[in-house]
Design an enzyme around this catalytic site. Structure first.
Site, PDB file in Angstrom:
ATOM      1  N   HIS A  20       0.930  -1.208   0.514  1.00  0.00           N
ATOM      2  CA  HIS A  20       0.146  -0.093   0.201  1.00  0.00           C
ATOM      3  C   HIS A  20       0.559   1.303  -0.190  1.00  0.00           C
ATOM      4  CE1 HIS A  20       0.542   0.010   4.292  1.00  0.00           C
ATOM      5  NE2 HIS A  20       0.750   1.255   3.912  1.00  0.00           N
TER       6      HIS A  20
ATOM      7  N   ASP B 294       0.162  -7.949   1.579  1.00  0.00           N
ATOM      8  CA  ASP B 294       0.020  -5.847   1.724  1.00  0.00           C
ATOM      9  C   ASP B 294       1.783  -6.547   1.874  1.00  0.00           C
ATOM     10  OD1 ASP B 294       0.528  -3.694   1.951  1.00  0.00           O
ATOM     11  OD2 ASP B 294      -0.182  -2.925   3.601  1.00  0.00           O
TER      12      ASP B 294
ATOM     13  N   SER C 192       4.319   3.043   8.263  1.00  0.00           N
ATOM     14  CA  SER C 192       3.846   2.363   7.090  1.00  0.00           C
ATOM     15  C   SER C 192       4.906   1.560   6.082  1.00  0.00           C
ATOM     16  CB  SER C 192       2.691   2.118   6.437  1.00  0.00           C
ATOM     17  OG  SER C 192       1.449   2.261   6.774  1.00  0.00           O
TER      18      SER C 192
END
Length: 258
Positions: free
Chosen positions: A65, A110, A204
Site C-alpha cells: 500500500h 501487503d 507503514s
C-alpha cells in the site's frame, strides 16, 4: 548537499502528506544510531511516503500500500536535521507486488519488493536485515522503529527514529479489535495488550524485528494508536520468503502464497 537538504525538508513535512493508512511509533524511545541501519525512507516530491527495509544490496522490502509514482529511497538516515556522511539515495529500478493481490483491498498481501537502480554497500549507518529462518511464536518480544508520531492523538514527529518493544499476540486479539477483518496465516498480530506502545501514522512499510530477524512489515492499525486491546497487524515476512528469494533470483513470475 542540495539533495540532502531537500530530503530533510520533505521529512519535516511528512505528517502533512502521510497517507491515512500510514503508521508511526508511539510510546518508544529514540533509537540508537546504529540499531536501524536497514531502515529506508521512501519519499517523493510531495513528502514522506513510508518506510522500508534493506534485505539485499539491491533490494528493499516494504508494504504494497506504500506504492506510489516517482518515489525515491534514502538509506543511512538518522537525524532529519543532521545528515550522516554515508547517506545514499536510490531510485526504484523494478517493483514487484503479488500478482494475485486483491487490488481493492489494501490489507491483502501487503508486501512489495523493490529493486534499486544501483547496489548499496554496508557502511557505518547502512546494513542488511536478515530474512527469517522461522516464524516468531506468540509471546516473542519484537522491535518496531520509525520516524512516526510520538503522540497517539497529536501530530508530533521526532527528528530521529523512535524504537519500541512489543509482543507477538494471538490472532484472536486482532480479530476482536478489527471487526470484519479475517486474520490470515500470512499476517502477524503484535502490540501491547495494555496499550501505550504501537506503530502508527508514518511507519507503514517499516520492519518488525524479532531476535535480529525481519519478521513483519507494518501494515494495519487503529487511530489513535496505542489503545489497549487494539494491536497492529503486520505482514508475515516468513510466509513470503520463497517468493522474495525467487524474485531476487530472477524468477519474476513467482507466485505468492494464497
Amino acid at each position: 548537499m542540495v539533495l540532502i537538504t531537500v530530503l530533510a525538508n520533505l521529512l519535516i513535512l511528512q505528517l502533512s502528506y502521510a497517507q491515512k493508512s500510514s503508521k508511526l511509533v508511539f510510546g518508544g524511545d529514540e533509537c540508537n544510531i546504529n540499531e536501524h541501519r536497514s531502515l529506508v525512507v521512501l519519499f517523493n516530491s510531495s513528502g514522506f511516503l513510508c518506510a522500508g527495509t534493506l534485505i539485499n544490496k539491491e533490494w528493499v522490502l516494504t508494504a504494497a500500500h506504500c506504492d506510489s509514482e516517482n518515489f525515491q529511497m534514502q538509506l543511512g538516515v538518522h537525524s532529519k536535521k543532521v545528515p550522516n556522511k554515508d547517506e545514499e539515495t536510490r531510485d526504484p529500478k523494478e517493483k514487484f507486488i503479488c500478482p494475485n493481490r486483491k487490488k481493492n483491498d489494501e490489507k491483502d498481501k501487503d508486501i512489495m519488493l523493490i529493486r534499486l537502480n544501483r547496489p548499496v554497500s554496508n557502511s557505518e549507518h547502512i546494513a542488511l536485515l536478515s530474512l527469517p529462518s522461522s516464524p516468531p511464536s506468540v509471546g516473542s518480544v519484537c522491535r518496531i522503529m520509525g520516524w512516526g508520531t510520538i503522540s497517539p492523538t497529536k501530530e508530533i514527529y521526532p527528528d530521529v527514529p523512535h524504537c519500541a518493544d512489543i509482543n507477538i499476540l494471538d490472532h484472536a486479539v486482532c480479530r476482536a479489535a478489527y471487526s470484519g477483518w479475517l486474520a490470515t496465516s500470512t499476517t502477524l498480530c503484535a502490540g501491547i495488550l495494555e496499550g501505550g506502545k504501537d506503530s502508527c501514522h508514518g511507519d507503514s512499510g517499516g520492519p518488525l524485528i524479532c531476535n535480529g530477524q525481519f519478521q513483519g512489515i507494518v501494515s494495519l492499525g487503529r487511530h489513535p494508536c496505542g489503545h489497549p486491546d487494539e494491536p497492529g497487524v503486520y505482514t508475515k515476512v516468513f510466509d513470503y520468503t520463497d517468493w522474495i528469494q525467487s524474485i531476487i533470483a530472477g524468477n519474476t513470475d513467482a507466485a505468492c502464497p494464497p
